[in-house]
Scaffold this motif. Structure first.
Motif, PDB file in Angstrom:
ATOM      1  N   GLU A  87       0.868  -1.155   0.192  1.00  0.00           N
ATOM      2  CA  GLU A  87      -0.020   0.084  -0.052  1.00  0.00           C
ATOM      3  C   GLU A  87       0.822   1.390   0.106  1.00  0.00           C
ATOM      4  N   LYS A  88       1.926   1.166   0.702  1.00  0.00           N
ATOM      5  CA  LYS A  88       3.025   2.372   0.703  1.00  0.00           C
ATOM      6  C   LYS A  88       4.040   2.626  -0.366  1.00  0.00           C
ATOM      7  N   TYR A  89       4.019   1.465  -1.243  1.00  0.00           N
ATOM      8  CA  TYR A  89       5.016   1.774  -2.300  1.00  0.00           C
ATOM      9  C   TYR A  89       4.506   2.595  -3.234  1.00  0.00           C
ATOM     10  N   TYR A  90       5.383   3.308  -3.867  1.00  0.00           N
ATOM     11  CA  TYR A  90       5.247   4.030  -4.999  1.00  0.00           C
ATOM     12  C   TYR A  90       5.250   3.498  -6.454  1.00  0.00           C
ATOM     13  N   PRO A  91       4.609   4.095  -7.424  1.00  0.00           N
ATOM     14  CA  PRO A  91       4.394   3.369  -8.666  1.00  0.00           C
ATOM     15  C   PRO A  91       6.114   2.840  -9.134  1.00  0.00           C
ATOM     16  N   HIS A  92       6.936   3.629  -9.037  1.00  0.00           N
ATOM     17  CA  HIS A  92       8.059   3.077  -9.855  1.00  0.00           C
ATOM     18  C   HIS A  92       8.749   1.952  -8.937  1.00  0.00           C
ATOM     19  N   GLU A  93       8.115   1.613  -7.750  1.00  0.00           N
ATOM     20  CA  GLU A  93       8.761   0.576  -6.968  1.00  0.00           C
ATOM     21  C   GLU A  93       8.047  -0.762  -7.186  1.00  0.00           C
ATOM     22  N   LEU A  94       6.775  -0.827  -8.260  1.00  0.00           N
ATOM     23  CA  LEU A  94       6.149  -1.843  -8.468  1.00  0.00           C
ATOM     24  C   LEU A  94       6.363  -2.259  -9.867  1.00  0.00           C
ATOM     25  N   SER A  95       6.013  -3.609  -9.829  1.00  0.00           N
ATOM     26  CA  SER A  95       6.225  -4.074 -11.403  1.00  0.00           C
ATOM     27  C   SER A  95       5.065  -3.696 -12.310  1.00  0.00           C
ATOM     28  N   GLY A  96       5.348  -4.044 -13.672  1.00  0.00           N
ATOM     29  CA  GLY A  96       4.339  -3.759 -14.566  1.00  0.00           C
ATOM     30  C   GLY A  96       3.010  -4.365 -14.447  1.00  0.00           C
ATOM     31  N   GLY A  97       3.176  -5.625 -14.135  1.00  0.00           N
ATOM     32  CA  GLY A  97       1.901  -6.289 -13.452  1.00  0.00           C
ATOM     33  C   GLY A  97       1.035  -5.622 -12.308  1.00  0.00           C
ATOM     34  N   MET A  98       1.997  -5.371 -11.520  1.00  0.00           N
ATOM     35  CA  MET A  98       1.437  -4.868 -10.080  1.00  0.00           C
ATOM     36  C   MET A  98       0.667  -3.425 -10.732  1.00  0.00           C
ATOM     37  N   ARG A  99       1.539  -2.483 -11.547  1.00  0.00           N
ATOM     38  CA  ARG A  99       0.757  -1.388 -11.602  1.00  0.00           C
ATOM     39  C   ARG A  99      -0.441  -1.549 -12.418  1.00  0.00           C
ATOM     40  N   LYS A 100      -0.509  -2.384 -13.344  1.00  0.00           N
ATOM     41  CA  LYS A 100      -1.806  -3.082 -14.250  1.00  0.00           C
ATOM     42  C   LYS A 100      -2.834  -3.244 -13.397  1.00  0.00           C
ATOM     43  N   ARG A 101      -2.603  -4.030 -11.970  1.00  0.00           N
ATOM     44  CA  ARG A 101      -3.403  -4.656 -11.260  1.00  0.00           C
ATOM     45  C   ARG A 101      -4.141  -2.960 -10.554  1.00  0.00           C
ATOM     46  N   ALA A 102      -3.269  -2.484 -10.227  1.00  0.00           N
ATOM     47  CA  ALA A 102      -3.548  -1.051  -9.426  1.00  0.00           C
ATOM     48  C   ALA A 102      -4.593  -0.402 -10.184  1.00  0.00           C
ATOM     49  N   SER A 103      -4.467  -0.074 -11.414  1.00  0.00           N
ATOM     50  CA  SER A 103      -5.113   0.666 -12.374  1.00  0.00           C
ATOM     51  C   SER A 103      -6.570   0.004 -12.522  1.00  0.00           C
ATOM     52  N   ILE A 104      -6.643  -1.221 -12.422  1.00  0.00           N
ATOM     53  CA  ILE A 104      -7.873  -2.030 -12.391  1.00  0.00           C
ATOM     54  C   ILE A 104      -8.787  -1.750 -11.225  1.00  0.00           C
ATOM     55  N   ILE A 105      -7.973  -2.084 -10.151  1.00  0.00           N
ATOM     56  CA  ILE A 105      -8.689  -1.548  -8.773  1.00  0.00           C
ATOM     57  C   ILE A 105      -8.928  -0.549  -8.498  1.00  0.00           C
ATOM     58  N   ARG A 106      -8.248   0.713  -9.057  1.00  0.00           N
ATOM     59  CA  ARG A 106      -8.537   2.077  -9.041  1.00  0.00           C
ATOM     60  C   ARG A 106      -9.862   2.385  -9.725  1.00  0.00           C
ATOM     61  N   THR A 107     -10.396   1.502 -10.582  1.00  0.00           N
ATOM     62  CA  THR A 107     -11.744   1.673 -11.400  1.00  0.00           C
ATOM     63  C   THR A 107     -12.509   0.970 -10.463  1.00  0.00           C
ATOM     64  N   LEU A 108     -12.308  -0.124 -10.023  1.00  0.00           N
ATOM     65  CA  LEU A 108     -13.225  -0.850  -9.240  1.00  0.00           C
ATOM     66  C   LEU A 108     -13.943  -0.336  -7.934  1.00  0.00           C
ATOM     67  N   VAL A 109     -12.926   0.573  -7.414  1.00  0.00           N
ATOM     68  CA  VAL A 109     -13.116   0.894  -5.810  1.00  0.00           C
ATOM     69  C   VAL A 109     -14.082   1.838  -5.894  1.00  0.00           C
ATOM     70  N   TYR A 110     -14.784   2.828  -7.213  1.00  0.00           N
ATOM     71  CA  TYR A 110     -15.968   3.772  -7.138  1.00  0.00           C
ATOM     72  C   TYR A 110     -16.982   2.678  -7.699  1.00  0.00           C
ATOM     73  N   ASP A 111     -16.965   1.612  -7.904  1.00  0.00           N
ATOM     74  CA  ASP A 111     -18.221   0.667  -8.335  1.00  0.00           C
ATOM     75  C   ASP A 111     -19.035   1.085  -9.551  1.00  0.00           C
ATOM     76  N   PRO A 112     -18.301   1.373 -10.587  1.00  0.00           N
ATOM     77  CA  PRO A 112     -19.011   1.599 -11.702  1.00  0.00           C
ATOM     78  C   PRO A 112     -19.790   0.302 -12.327  1.00  0.00           C
ATOM     79  N   PRO A 113     -21.195   0.473 -12.779  1.00  0.00           N
ATOM     80  CA  PRO A 113     -21.626  -0.837 -13.433  1.00  0.00           C
ATOM     81  C   PRO A 113     -21.192  -1.331 -14.584  1.00  0.00           C
ATOM     82  N   ILE A 114     -20.553  -0.274 -15.473  1.00  0.00           N
ATOM     83  CA  ILE A 114     -19.720  -1.012 -16.657  1.00  0.00           C
ATOM     84  C   ILE A 114     -18.324  -0.375 -16.728  1.00  0.00           C
ATOM     85  N   ILE A 115     -17.456  -1.401 -16.948  1.00  0.00           N
ATOM     86  CA  ILE A 115     -16.050  -1.069 -17.047  1.00  0.00           C
ATOM     87  C   ILE A 115     -15.613  -1.309 -18.438  1.00  0.00           C
ATOM     88  N   LEU A 116     -14.826  -0.331 -18.878  1.00  0.00           N
ATOM     89  CA  LEU A 116     -14.326  -0.568 -20.472  1.00  0.00           C
ATOM     90  C   LEU A 116     -12.760  -0.818 -20.150  1.00  0.00           C
TER      91      LEU A 116
END
Ligand code: ADP
Ligand code: MG
Length: 264
Positions: free
Chosen positions: A142-171
């Motif tokens: 949680e306290k890591y900065y993007p440059h300390e994360l792998s590409g896969g971890m950053r990609k996961r984060a970007s998906i979670i960032r969208t899921l967290v506000y709970d939109p019914p449709i995800i593109l």
């Protein structure tokens, strides 16, 4: 069949380009399809076929030149709509091709950023973000900065960032394109798990046929430009799916071949 969530009706988008002597060039023309609530749709087409253009229209970042977009029974976008409404009051989440994480914010602050911007970041939101991060193996980072994360971890984060506000449709725009095969497989499995748990409606754009079949309830195949839907294929492979064993599934090879013939 579930209720209709999204409908695209004779959609068109043209651009004025220099090389066509200022003439309008249609990138998308006469495109129609609909998506049911909770459905996982993949859209496959070669590079330059108008996939990102389509998602920009659906996410309301861009406006159509023709046709209509309907969301939950309401017409939300036409050629005469005056102003775009990005995200349409948080009804539509958009995971873009690049992760766009903010380098000066740590992981938790990045994934809760949309809630903060929307003025609804509270303890429950932070708890939900932590829970989602844990669900994709990011607990402890949680306290890591993007440059300390792998590409896969950053990609996961970007998906979670969208899921967290709970939109019914995800593109999602080719979200796993830049990852190595093993990481990609892991993320595809994570995404299917999240989708099974949350039952979002997902429209996932890719140029990878195996990915398109492996994830989807239904694959929409784009035509050559100007793009419309050339064909659609229902994928009736059983779920939950073991994505690393797809090739051995009866019916997979035939479906792959049919789509390959269209995409070529
Ligand atoms: P894909 O995502 O399938 O690779 P795009 O949707 O990015 O394809 O682009 C499809 C076509 O539309 C390309 O030929 C691109 O040059 C053109 N295009 C996209 N956006 C614009 C724009 N704003 N102005 C002019 N042409 C554009
Ligand atoms: Mg694109």
């Amino acid at each position: 069949m579930n209720a209709e969530m999204l409908r695209v009706d004779h959609l068109g988008r043209s651009f004025r380009t220099r090389d066509s002597g200022d003439a309008e060039r249609w990138v998308i023309q006469d495109m129609s399809f609909s998506v049911a609530d909770g459905e996982f749709i993949t859209v496959i087409g070669p590079s330059g076929s108008g996939k990102s253009t389509l998602l920009n229209l659906l996410s309301q970042i861009d406006l159509p030149s023709a046709g209509e977009i309907w969301l939950e029974g309401r017409c939300v976008s036409t050629a005469s709509t005056a102003v775009a409404k990005p995200g349409l009051d948080c009804r539509i989440g958009y995971v873009t091709q690049d992760d766009n994480l903010l380098p000066w914010r740590n992981l938790l602050d990045n994934v809760t950023f949309p809630l903060k911007v929307q003025g609804r970041l509270d303890a429950a939101g932070i708890a939900r973000a932590r829970e989602l991060l844990a669900a994709v193996g990011l607990e402890g980072f949680e306290k890591y900065y993007p440059h300390e994360l792998s590409g896969g971890m950053r990609k996961r984060a970007s998906i979670i960032r969208t899921l967290v506000y709970d939109p019914p449709i995800i593109l999602m725009d080719e979200p796993f394109g830049a990852l190595d095969a093993q990481t990609r497989l892991q993320l595809q499995n994570d995404l299917l798990k999240l989708w099974t748990a949350k039952r979002k409606t997902i429209l996932f754009v890719t140029h990878d046929i195996v990915e398109a079949i492996g994830l989807a309830d239904r694959v929409l195949v784009l035509s050559r430009a100007p793009t419309h839907i050339a064909a659609e294929h229902v994928v009736d492979l059983p779920r939950p799916r073991a994505l690393d064993e797809l090739l051995a599934q009866p019916g997979f090879a035939a479906l792959h071949e049919r789509i390959r013939a269209l995409v070529r």
